[in-house]
Structure formats: C-alpha cells, structure tokens
Design a protein around this motif. Sequence first.
Motif, PDB file in Angstrom:
ATOM      1  N   GLU A 193       0.861  -1.182   0.000  1.00  0.00           N
ATOM      2  CA  GLU A 193       0.000   0.000   0.000  1.00  0.00           C
ATOM      3  C   GLU A 193       0.893   1.226   0.000  1.00  0.00           C
ATOM      4  OE1 GLU A 193      -3.332   0.403   2.605  1.00  0.00           O
ATOM      5  OE2 GLU A 193      -3.653  -1.771   2.661  1.00  0.00           O
ATOM      6  N   ASN A 216       0.400   5.364   0.240  1.00  0.00           N
ATOM      7  CA  ASN A 216      -0.516   6.475   0.463  1.00  0.00           C
ATOM      8  C   ASN A 216       0.265   7.779   0.540  1.00  0.00           C
ATOM      9  OD1 ASN A 216      -2.956   4.902   0.727  1.00  0.00           O
ATOM     10  ND2 ASN A 216      -2.103   4.176   2.658  1.00  0.00           N
ATOM     11  N   LYS A 238      -3.613   7.119  -3.424  1.00  0.00           N
ATOM     12  CA  LYS A 238      -3.701   5.957  -2.538  1.00  0.00           C
ATOM     13  C   LYS A 238      -3.709   4.735  -3.450  1.00  0.00           C
ATOM     14  CE  LYS A 238      -6.239   8.228   1.207  1.00  0.00           C
ATOM     15  NZ  LYS A 238      -5.689   9.496   0.857  1.00  0.00           N
ATOM     16  N   LYS A 266      -3.084   0.455  -3.851  1.00  0.00           N
ATOM     17  CA  LYS A 266      -2.970  -0.891  -3.276  1.00  0.00           C
ATOM     18  C   LYS A 266      -2.639  -1.854  -4.412  1.00  0.00           C
ATOM     19  CE  LYS A 266      -6.444  -0.198   0.295  1.00  0.00           C
ATOM     20  NZ  LYS A 266      -7.756  -0.643   0.823  1.00  0.00           N
ATOM     21  N   CYS A 317      -6.187   2.265  -7.451  1.00  0.00           N
ATOM     22  CA  CYS A 317      -5.562   3.581  -7.293  1.00  0.00           C
ATOM     23  C   CYS A 317      -6.652   4.631  -7.222  1.00  0.00           C
ATOM     24  CB  CYS A 317      -4.619   3.884  -8.453  1.00  0.00           C
ATOM     25  SG  CYS A 317      -3.853   5.521  -8.340  1.00  0.00           S
TER      26      CYS A 317
END
Length: 192
Positions: free
Chosen positions: A7, A9, A14, A16, A55
């Motif tokens: 992940e 951020n 953001k 993953k 995303c």
Amino acid sequence: MRRAKVERNTLETKVKVEINLDGKGESRIGTGMGFLDHMLNLVAFHGSLDLKIECDGDLNVDAHHSTEDVGIALGQAFNSALGDKRGIKRYSSLYIPMDEALCRAALDISNRPYLVFDADFKSERLGDMSTQDFKEFFRAFVNEARVTLHLNVLYGENDHHKIEAMFKAFARALKEAVQVQSDTISSSKGVL
C-alpha cells in the motif's frame, strides 16, 4: 507461492497492489485511467501474474501522479514477491509484434535499476493519458523492482500498437525471468 501486498498512500494518491508471481493471469485493475487499466490487464495475462491494483489519485490534476505511483507500488510488490531471487532464470529478451509495430524487451533482475526507453510517439495523448507518462510508469517500476529493463520500439505507426507491444513484451520478459530453474543464485557474486 511468491506473493506480496503493498500500500502506498501520499497526499496525491492511494495505491494498493497485490501480486502473485505464480498466478494464472487473473487481474482486477482499477486505476481510474482506462488505458492504463487495459495495459495492466495485459501484463497480468501475458506475464501469468495475478494482479489486483487499486488507485485513487488526483486525476483532476492529471494522470501523472497516479501512473507513477502505480509503477512504484507494483515495483515494490514485485521485488518483495521475489524474495532472495534464489533459482530464478534472471534474464529474458524477446521481440513482440503488435500489427505493424515491433518491440524488443530485455530484462535483467539484477538489483541494479536502470531503464532504457526508446520509443517515439506521434500523439500527445492516448485515452486519458499523456504518452510521456508511460516512460514514467516504467521508470518507477524499474527503480522499485531493482531491475534493468531495455524497451525499444523498433518501428511502428500506430501509438496504441507501439505501447501495447511494449507492455506485452515487458510482461513476457517478466514471466520468463522469474521462472525458477535451479536452487542457486544466478550470479557469479553469489547474490543479486
């Protein structure tokens, strides 16, 4: 199984990523950028990787931050899933045609990040992306995956075909280079 989750951020995105290097080519991709989703689905299929990528980025600005951060997170996940790299083939080089376009990819899982990106595009944009962002994606991946990658579009007319050939060649090179073929490290130094 060689798997990883990452992940990332930031104030801009953001992201993953889940990857399984020993997958079946299954994917669930949602970056908010249709063309990039299409290319990443091709990476999963042609690389026989299982990929999940999400995303949420500042696409109201442009696609640059999201494209780069997806490349970063995918590179980190790839590197993590490889572990100590014991037994992998390490190298791959191949040619992939896409209609009139031809791309050569050469890859070394070397722990030395380096990108050669040799492609000229006629269009400024493809779908929702600047054609400049494709180099940024590969640069981000290479830096975090810690691989050497040469991508050369040898010829072609259609920019979509050129970029699709690049992603397919990249995927096929990954698939070949991560194959486990022994129980030793593929380096005269004894470490990658």
